[in-house]
Motif scaffolding. Structure first.
Motif, PDB file in Angstrom:
ATOM      1  N   PHE A   1       4.591 -15.368  14.689  1.00 16.47           N
ATOM      2  CA  PHE A   1       4.798 -15.519  13.252  1.00 16.47           C
ATOM      3  C   PHE A   1       6.139 -14.945  12.848  1.00 16.47           C
ATOM      4  CE2 PHE A   1       0.168 -15.709  13.484  1.00 16.47           C
ATOM      5  CZ  PHE A   1      -0.093 -16.797  12.668  1.00 16.47           C
ATOM      6  N   GLU A   2       6.648 -15.423  11.720  1.00 21.26           N
ATOM      7  CA  GLU A   2       7.851 -14.852  11.131  1.00 21.26           C
ATOM      8  C   GLU A   2       7.468 -13.513  10.491  1.00 21.26           C
ATOM      9  OE1 GLU A   2      10.959 -16.111   7.668  1.00 21.26           O
ATOM     10  OE2 GLU A   2      10.232 -17.682   9.030  1.00 21.26           O
ATOM     11  N   VAL A   3       8.278 -12.507  10.715  1.00 23.08           N
ATOM     12  CA  VAL A   3       8.018 -11.192  10.127  1.00 23.08           C
ATOM     13  C   VAL A   3       8.228 -11.301   8.616  1.00 23.08           C
ATOM     14  CG1 VAL A   3       8.730  -8.767  10.067  1.00 23.08           C
ATOM     15  CG2 VAL A   3       8.716 -10.025  12.246  1.00 23.08           C
ATOM     16  N   PRO A   4       7.247 -10.865   7.812  1.00 20.85           N
ATOM     17  CA  PRO A   4       7.404 -10.950   6.353  1.00 20.85           C
ATOM     18  C   PRO A   4       8.682 -10.259   5.878  1.00 20.85           C
ATOM     19  CG  PRO A   4       5.139 -10.412   6.913  1.00 20.85           C
ATOM     20  CD  PRO A   4       5.934 -10.330   8.191  1.00 20.85           C
ATOM     21  N   ALA A   5       9.334 -10.891   4.908  1.00 23.78           N
ATOM     22  CA  ALA A   5      10.620 -10.403   4.408  1.00 23.78           C
ATOM     23  C   ALA A   5      10.533  -8.971   3.896  1.00 23.78           C
ATOM     24  CB  ALA A   5      11.130 -11.330   3.303  1.00 23.78           C
ATOM     25  N   GLU A   6       9.414  -8.602   3.264  1.00 22.71           N
ATOM     26  CA  GLU A   6       9.349  -7.253   2.714  1.00 22.71           C
ATOM     27  C   GLU A   6       9.340  -6.185   3.813  1.00 22.71           C
ATOM     28  OE1 GLU A   6       5.616  -5.939   0.706  1.00 22.71           O
ATOM     29  OE2 GLU A   6       4.927  -7.928   1.291  1.00 22.71           O
ATOM     30  N   LEU A   7       8.845  -6.506   5.000  1.00 21.89           N
ATOM     31  CA  LEU A   7       8.912  -5.556   6.109  1.00 21.89           C
ATOM     32  C   LEU A   7      10.362  -5.388   6.558  1.00 21.89           C
ATOM     33  CD1 LEU A   7       5.841  -6.229   6.045  1.00 21.89           C
ATOM     34  CD2 LEU A   7       5.876  -5.951   8.513  1.00 21.89           C
ATOM     35  N   ILE A   8      11.069  -6.493   6.646  1.00 19.85           N
ATOM     36  CA  ILE A   8      12.492  -6.438   7.018  1.00 19.85           C
ATOM     37  C   ILE A   8      13.277  -5.682   5.953  1.00 19.85           C
ATOM     38  CG2 ILE A   8      14.562  -7.834   7.408  1.00 19.85           C
ATOM     39  CD1 ILE A   8      12.587 -10.003   8.552  1.00 19.85           C
ATOM     40  N   ASP A   9      12.999  -5.971   4.686  1.00 18.66           N
ATOM     41  CA  ASP A   9      13.680  -5.264   3.598  1.00 18.66           C
ATOM     42  C   ASP A   9      13.412  -3.764   3.661  1.00 18.66           C
ATOM     43  OD1 ASP A   9      14.600  -7.722   2.728  1.00 18.66           O
ATOM     44  OD2 ASP A   9      13.147  -7.880   1.071  1.00 18.66           O
ATOM     45  N   PHE A  10      12.183  -3.374   3.957  1.00 17.14           N
ATOM     46  CA  PHE A  10      11.851  -1.958   4.075  1.00 17.14           C
ATOM     47  C   PHE A  10      12.635  -1.332   5.230  1.00 17.14           C
ATOM     48  CE2 PHE A  10       9.139   1.564   5.607  1.00 17.14           C
ATOM     49  CZ  PHE A  10       9.130   2.340   4.470  1.00 17.14           C
ATOM     50  N   MET A  11      12.726  -2.031   6.340  1.00 16.75           N
ATOM     51  CA  MET A  11      13.511  -1.517   7.478  1.00 16.75           C
ATOM     52  C   MET A  11      14.979  -1.364   7.101  1.00 16.75           C
ATOM     53  SD  MET A  11      11.431  -0.821   9.893  1.00 16.75           S
ATOM     54  CE  MET A  11      12.648  -0.457  11.146  1.00 16.75           C
ATOM     55  N   ASP A  12      15.439  -2.195   6.176  1.00 16.97           N
ATOM     56  CA  ASP A  12      16.833  -2.136   5.711  1.00 16.97           C
ATOM     57  C   ASP A  12      17.034  -1.171   4.558  1.00 16.97           C
ATOM     58  OD1 ASP A  12      17.673  -3.947   7.634  1.00 16.97           O
ATOM     59  OD2 ASP A  12      17.519  -5.687   6.301  1.00 16.97           O
ATOM     60  N   GLY A  13      15.980  -0.429   4.171  1.00 17.50           N
ATOM     61  CA  GLY A  13      16.151   0.608   3.163  1.00 17.50           C
ATOM     62  C   GLY A  13      15.402   0.428   1.861  1.00 17.50           C
ATOM     63  N   ALA A  14      14.710  -0.697   1.657  1.00 15.86           N
ATOM     64  CA  ALA A  14      13.932  -0.860   0.427  1.00 15.86           C
ATOM     65  C   ALA A  14      12.885   0.254   0.338  1.00 15.86           C
ATOM     66  CB  ALA A  14      13.261  -2.232   0.402  1.00 15.86           C
ATOM     67  N   PRO A  15      12.613   0.768  -0.860  1.00 16.41           N
ATOM     68  CA  PRO A  15      11.700   1.902  -0.984  1.00 16.41           C
ATOM     69  C   PRO A  15      10.212   1.565  -0.900  1.00 16.41           C
ATOM     70  CG  PRO A  15      12.551   1.296  -3.129  1.00 16.41           C
ATOM     71  CD  PRO A  15      13.266   0.425  -2.123  1.00 16.41           C
ATOM     72  N   THR A  16       9.846   0.311  -1.098  1.00 14.63           N
ATOM     73  CA  THR A  16       8.429  -0.041  -1.123  1.00 14.63           C
ATOM     74  C   THR A  16       8.170  -1.354  -0.385  1.00 14.63           C
ATOM     75  OG1 THR A  16       8.613  -1.283  -3.178  1.00 14.63           O
ATOM     76  CG2 THR A  16       8.079   1.057  -3.370  1.00 14.63           C
ATOM     77  N   MET A  17       6.887  -1.597  -0.136  1.00 18.06           N
ATOM     78  CA  MET A  17       6.394  -2.862   0.402  1.00 18.06           C
ATOM     79  C   MET A  17       5.140  -3.184  -0.400  1.00 18.06           C
ATOM     80  SD  MET A  17       6.797  -2.232   4.504  1.00 18.06           S
ATOM     81  CE  MET A  17       5.957  -0.652   4.455  1.00 18.06           C
TER      82      MET A  17
ATOM     83  N   ASP B   1      14.273  17.451   6.609  1.00 13.63           N
ATOM     84  CA  ASP B   1      14.699  16.064   6.522  1.00 13.63           C
ATOM     85  C   ASP B   1      13.949  15.368   5.396  1.00 13.63           C
ATOM     86  OD1 ASP B   1      15.527  13.479   6.806  1.00 13.63           O
ATOM     87  OD2 ASP B   1      14.937  13.271   8.897  1.00 13.63           O
ATOM     88  N   PRO B   2      14.590  15.252   4.222  1.00 14.16           N
ATOM     89  CA  PRO B   2      13.888  14.630   3.103  1.00 14.16           C
ATOM     90  C   PRO B   2      13.521  13.166   3.358  1.00 14.16           C
ATOM     91  CG  PRO B   2      16.200  14.992   2.573  1.00 14.16           C
ATOM     92  CD  PRO B   2      15.939  15.656   3.890  1.00 14.16           C
ATOM     93  N   ASP B   3      14.172  12.541   4.337  1.00 12.13           N
ATOM     94  CA  ASP B   3      13.845  11.153   4.671  1.00 12.13           C
ATOM     95  C   ASP B   3      12.850  11.053   5.822  1.00 12.13           C
ATOM     96  OD1 ASP B   3      15.622  10.198   2.730  1.00 12.13           O
ATOM     97  OD2 ASP B   3      17.310  10.301   4.119  1.00 12.13           O
ATOM     98  N   GLY B   4      12.322  12.180   6.287  1.00 16.17           N
ATOM     99  CA  GLY B   4      11.405  12.182   7.419  1.00 16.17           C
ATOM    100  C   GLY B   4      10.190  11.287   7.233  1.00 16.17           C
ATOM    101  N   PRO B   5       9.488  11.378   6.097  1.00 13.95           N
ATOM    102  CA  PRO B   5       8.325  10.506   5.916  1.00 13.95           C
ATOM    103  C   PRO B   5       8.684   9.015   5.959  1.00 13.95           C
ATOM    104  CG  PRO B   5       8.261  12.309   4.349  1.00 13.95           C
ATOM    105  CD  PRO B   5       9.601  12.365   5.026  1.00 13.95           C
ATOM    106  N   GLU B   6       9.824   8.667   5.350  1.00 15.41           N
ATOM    107  CA  GLU B   6      10.251   7.271   5.372  1.00 15.41           C
ATOM    108  C   GLU B   6      10.614   6.830   6.784  1.00 15.41           C
ATOM    109  OE1 GLU B   6      11.449   9.571   3.260  1.00 15.41           O
ATOM    110  OE2 GLU B   6      10.864   8.866   1.278  1.00 15.41           O
ATOM    111  N   LYS B   7      11.208   7.725   7.547  1.00 14.94           N
ATOM    112  CA  LYS B   7      11.556   7.397   8.935  1.00 14.94           C
ATOM    113  C   LYS B   7      10.292   7.163   9.769  1.00 14.94           C
ATOM    114  CE  LYS B   7      15.961   9.848   8.990  1.00 14.94           C
ATOM    115  NZ  LYS B   7      16.660  11.057   9.464  1.00 14.94           N
ATOM    116  N   LEU B   8       9.265   7.972   9.555  1.00 15.09           N
ATOM    117  CA  LEU B   8       8.003   7.779  10.255  1.00 15.09           C
ATOM    118  C   LEU B   8       7.393   6.431   9.865  1.00 15.09           C
ATOM    119  CD1 LEU B   8       5.759   8.780  12.130  1.00 15.09           C
ATOM    120  CD2 LEU B   8       4.764   9.961  10.141  1.00 15.09           C
ATOM    121  N   ALA B   9       7.408   6.111   8.572  1.00 13.71           N
ATOM    122  CA  ALA B   9       6.890   4.819   8.113  1.00 13.71           C
ATOM    123  C   ALA B   9       7.679   3.673   8.747  1.00 13.71           C
ATOM    124  CB  ALA B   9       6.949   4.728   6.592  1.00 13.71           C
TER     125      ALA B   9
END
Length: 160
Positions: free
Chosen positions: A32-48, A8-16
């Motif tokens: 608190f409001e969840v920071p946007a970059e965490l939400i973006d990462f959950m939606d597929g963004a490659p970095t935070m 699973d080449p996406d395995g590390p990202e799935k664990l993250a």
């Protein structure tokens, strides 16, 4: 990481993302409001850019549970954040650790951080650090105290 997730080449990202989802829930539960970059990462963004995630091991409690004949896999999560109250302003930083059994992640989100880039999911080789050598020992102090208590109990009961 590719050796751990060979099919699973996406395995590390799935664990993250598993860890980020957990941390996002902890941020929300304290108000608190969840920071946007965490939400973006959950939606597929490659970095935070404001996040550091480091994998660690700590066998202190795990070994004492094993000595006592108790299942040694247990989820633990601790956190620290500022400000302490959402009414006092926006979130400035959030540090946490999430541990299941002997392995966990130390997570840090810092509003003013430069690109931290120290994240395990995008590295070909990932160090698994000893928890004693990482910052924020206060997040883990309860676990070390529990391990010492279990050790005393196991010693008194003569367990090997």
């Amino acid at each position: 990481m590719r050796e751990i997730f060979p099919t699973d080449p996406d395995g590390p990202e799935k664990l993250a993302r598993y860890y980020v989802k957990n941390i996002g829930c902890r941020i929300a539960e304290v108000g608190f409001e969840v920071p946007a970059e965490l939400i973006d990462f959950m939606d597929g963004a490659p970095t935070m850019p404001h996040v550091n995630m480091t994998l660690f091991h700590d066998y202190s409690v795990h070994d004492q549970f094993t000595r006592a004949g108790i299942e040694p896999h247990f989820p633990v999560a601790n956190k620290d954040f500022r400000p302490e109250n959402p009414n006092d302003g926006s979130l400035l930083y959030f540090t946490a650790e999430v541990q299941d059994g002997p392995v966990g992640v130390l997570f840090g989100w810092f509003v003013n951080a430069a690109d931290l880039g120290a994240n395990f999911w995008n590295k070909p080789v990932v160090p698994l650090f000893d928890r004693r050598h990482l910052p924020f020992p206060e997040l883990h102090q309860d676990q070390w105290n529990a391990a010492e208590g279990f050790k005393i109990m196991n010693d008194q009961q003569g367990r090997e």
